[in-house]
Design an enzyme around this catalytic site. Sequence first.
Site, PDB file in Angstrom:
ATOM      1  N   GLY A 277      -7.746  -3.719  -2.119  1.00  0.00           N
ATOM      2  CA  GLY A 277      -6.546  -2.926  -1.877  1.00  0.00           C
ATOM      3  C   GLY A 277      -5.628  -2.954  -3.092  1.00  0.00           C
ATOM      4  O   GLY A 277      -4.402  -2.856  -2.960  1.00  0.00           O
ATOM      5  N   GLY A 278      -6.243  -3.110  -4.277  1.00  0.00           N
ATOM      6  CA  GLY A 278      -5.472  -2.996  -5.512  1.00  0.00           C
ATOM      7  C   GLY A 278      -4.416  -4.077  -5.690  1.00  0.00           C
ATOM      8  O   GLY A 278      -3.508  -3.919  -6.504  1.00  0.00           O
ATOM      9  N   SER A 358     -13.516  -5.107  -4.658  1.00  0.00           N
ATOM     10  CA  SER A 358     -12.465  -4.435  -5.406  1.00  0.00           C
ATOM     11  C   SER A 358     -11.436  -5.456  -5.907  1.00  0.00           C
ATOM     12  O   SER A 358     -11.820  -6.426  -6.565  1.00  0.00           O
ATOM     13  CB  SER A 358     -11.851  -3.338  -4.532  1.00  0.00           C
TER      14      SER A 358
END
Length: 711
Positions: A277-278, A358
């Site tokens: 989620g960055g 991610s």
Amino acid sequence: MSSKVKSVILHSTSKSELNIYLLTMIRYKIIIFLYGLIGVSGNTVSPAVAGLDSALTILKDNDLYAQYTTRTSDGILVEAEKPFLVAHKACESLGESLWNPEIESFSAGLNNSLLYQKYLGKFSAGQQFWVGSAGNTCQAIDFKGRFQTLDCHRKLPAICTQSAPLSNLSFVDTSPRFHITKAMGDQTLTGYRDINSWRFFGIRFSAAPQRFGYSSVYSGKGHAMAIDEPARCLQNLNSEAVGSEDCLFLNLWTPYLPGKRITKKDLKPVMFWLYGGGNVVGTISDPGADCGNFVARGDVVCVGINYRLGNFGWLAADNTTITGNYALSDMVTGLKWVQKYIKYFGGDPARVTIMGESAGAAGVRALLASKTAKGLFHAAIMESQPVGYIPHRWYAEYRTIAEHTSAFGVLEAVNCTSASDKVACLRATDASTLTLLPADKVANYPVIDNKFLESNGLQVTGKGFINSVPTMIGATRDESAIALGPLPRFTNLTESLALISSLLTQDITAAANSPAFSLPPGDLAEAVFNATVRVATDGTIKCLGLATAYSAAKHKTLPSIYAFEFNRTYSPPNYTSSLCSPPITPEFPLGDANQEYYKCHAGEVILVFGTVLRLGLPDRDGLDIPFSQAVIDHWASFMWRYDPNPNPAYLKARGYFNTLNQISLSGKWETVKPKRPELRVLQWDSLSIPFSEGPQCAALGYPLNYYEAYL
Ligand SMILES: *[C@@H]1O[C@H](CO)[C@@H](O)[C@H](O)[C@H]1NC(C)=O
Ligand SMILES: *[C@@H]1O[C@H](CO)[C@@H](O)[C@H](O)[C@H]1NC(C)=O
Ligand SMILES: *[C@@H]1O[C@H](CO)[C@@H](O)[C@H](O)[C@H]1NC(C)=O
Ligand SMILES: *[C@@H]1O[C@H](CO)[C@@H](O)[C@H](O)[C@H]1NC(C)=O
Ligand SMILES: *[C@@H]1O[C@H](CO)[C@@H](O)[C@H](O)[C@H]1NC(C)=O
Ligand SMILES: *[C@@H]1O[C@H](CO)[C@@H](O)[C@H](O)[C@H]1NC(C)=O
Ligand SMILES: *[C@@H]1O[C@H](CO)[C@@H](O)[C@H](O)[C@H]1NC(C)=O
Ligand SMILES: *[C@@H]1O[C@H](CO)[C@@H](O)[C@H](O)[C@H]1NC(C)=O
């Protein structure tokens, strides 16, 4: 199921038989009462706690088919050897009865899940287990499913029924009969079980952190409920500040709970999950990453932690007071919690695999680089780790605090630059103000703070510190397609890359002139789009992932490294587009995943967690579920053995025949060898190929030997 058991007993039993049965039960009750009196503990024990003097295993043959499975016989194994009546009582204390072969079919799954306990070395081949029967005899079953009437005083482990239902996206039964209370240091926690595992949710692992302060392990006292999903860390969701600064909670799933005496050899490997989620959004409560299926099928214990996001997790403002990496401290604190407490939940603190997707994989990379995490984990999995072009670059090429500070300009944004006490000013700033600042004013990268991180990257060439553990690293084939999909299409690659360059704040148009990105014949706009996706995917994830693997293998800085690429994906419903779905055909109205489509970012997550059906999604072509089974079997094998090639004997013992066939077709998944590096293409059927994207990565300035020069 227990009411079903009773009604079957009543219907299948004549009146006189019933009387004998009831009399027997009364006799049992007396004996159980006596046992209760001579029990070691004089304390009154709540029903949810009793039975916990024994190790407990949920016997679940999980093929990921959820409510459609044919493997329907489930049980709970009470491992401590007890006389029949005490075993009966132990099942009752779990809200169950003795598993009854007249009600459930042994060969519908219990044969596999029980035989696996023998494979684990817990029992010898001739072991028998108490089970129930309608009559007044004391019956036991063996691994072959043969019944025998035995002397009721014999001490055996027992198989109880398991009536907790399957939970899913919209349904979970957390009623008290499925609760269990577990002691953990000075604290007791009440969680619950579903059909797959015990679930302890919202366990506090750090005291509420001070804003811009490190977290530290919470050692609670007293009793806490661990049933409901905890608050997520404060984040900007559709321009609303959602969550709490008091968010350092973890969720835990386990198929096995040890008894009061913990047997080291029976503990399971631990998966320690970091969501993506960055570093600005995300939560452990993502239903696509529910660990229940993974732990049931893979026989591991899973922990997912919340870590602070955005400015709360990553703001660095100067090199003495606000030094960043608060979220990294949360990850380290979570790992320390695991070291201290996971054994109470059946997890082995000496076999912890950190895994992330991610930004979560960027967290894994930072932990690999951090001395503060030394000894706290033993293997690592990075899925789609951002690395390469800006903005992904700073997830892996750490900047100094000064660089980071000027890049975000948060002090200016909240008018704290001229405050005499900048920290006090930032702490006094409204939490939602800090959350809702424009995206370029929300810090989200690790920094070189000389505490958590001391150099500008993971030292794969051996010039500095690295936590040297077996590692898996990989990507999806077309990571960037989902991000680029909504952008305008071009018929000129230079122009297309010019647009991307403005987004990346970095000129990448030169790639258009490289033969590595020459356009195939056919639809020009689509060819340009595909080349753009390839440039972006290679430049922001793939190339330097492969270069990381290559240098780590070349310099043996990691003991083993396995590379992979997902060429079958299933995008989660909240992060998908039509590009990421396989084409609909008459034969496959839900999509033919063996035809071409874009294998988008995050498209492996629900396959790795085995949550396709749990989310209410269909198996598109009949191969999604077998593929998901195989992926879990690879991942779990890595957690057990540091080798993603599952042991065939294990697959046989568990009845995992789909995977057994699949690995015999696909051959061995080799570690990355520097002379001839290979990656595993994960699809149905999987195969190993030489590292891809060589000329493309070279053209982008991210060649395989990138780290040889950079570090
Ligand atoms: C369990 O029973 C099923 C159905 O008879 C069978 O297909 C499977 O091979 C059995 N498992 C083992 C480990 O023998
Ligand atoms: C801290 O920052 C100050 C001012 O930017 C600088 O002079 C000093 O060298 C820095 N100290 C360290 C240890 O980085
Ligand atoms: C900062 O100060 C400016 C000018 O006084 C004001 O417009 C702005 O709203 C302030 N921002 C915050 C976050 O307080
Ligand atoms: C693509 O666009 C660039 C820049 O506008 C131009 O120089 C180039 O000639 C164009 N290429 C083609 C094949 O039209
Ligand atoms: C572009 O990629 C998609 C997805 O892989 C594929 O279906 C399509 O054929 C490609 N188009 C061209 C022109 O190469
Ligand atoms: C999708 O997002 C909504 C709203 O944020 C959330 O309630 C839901 O749980 C999400 N579903 C999945 C499958 O992630
Ligand atoms: C990847 O999958 C597509 C179908 O989606 C297939 O056409 C292609 O051959 C696969 N790639 C490899 C290396 O097998
Ligand atoms: C979830 O479980 C409930 C209860 O069994 C069921 O009614 C519902 O259809 C299930 N939902 C999905 C998405 O499978």
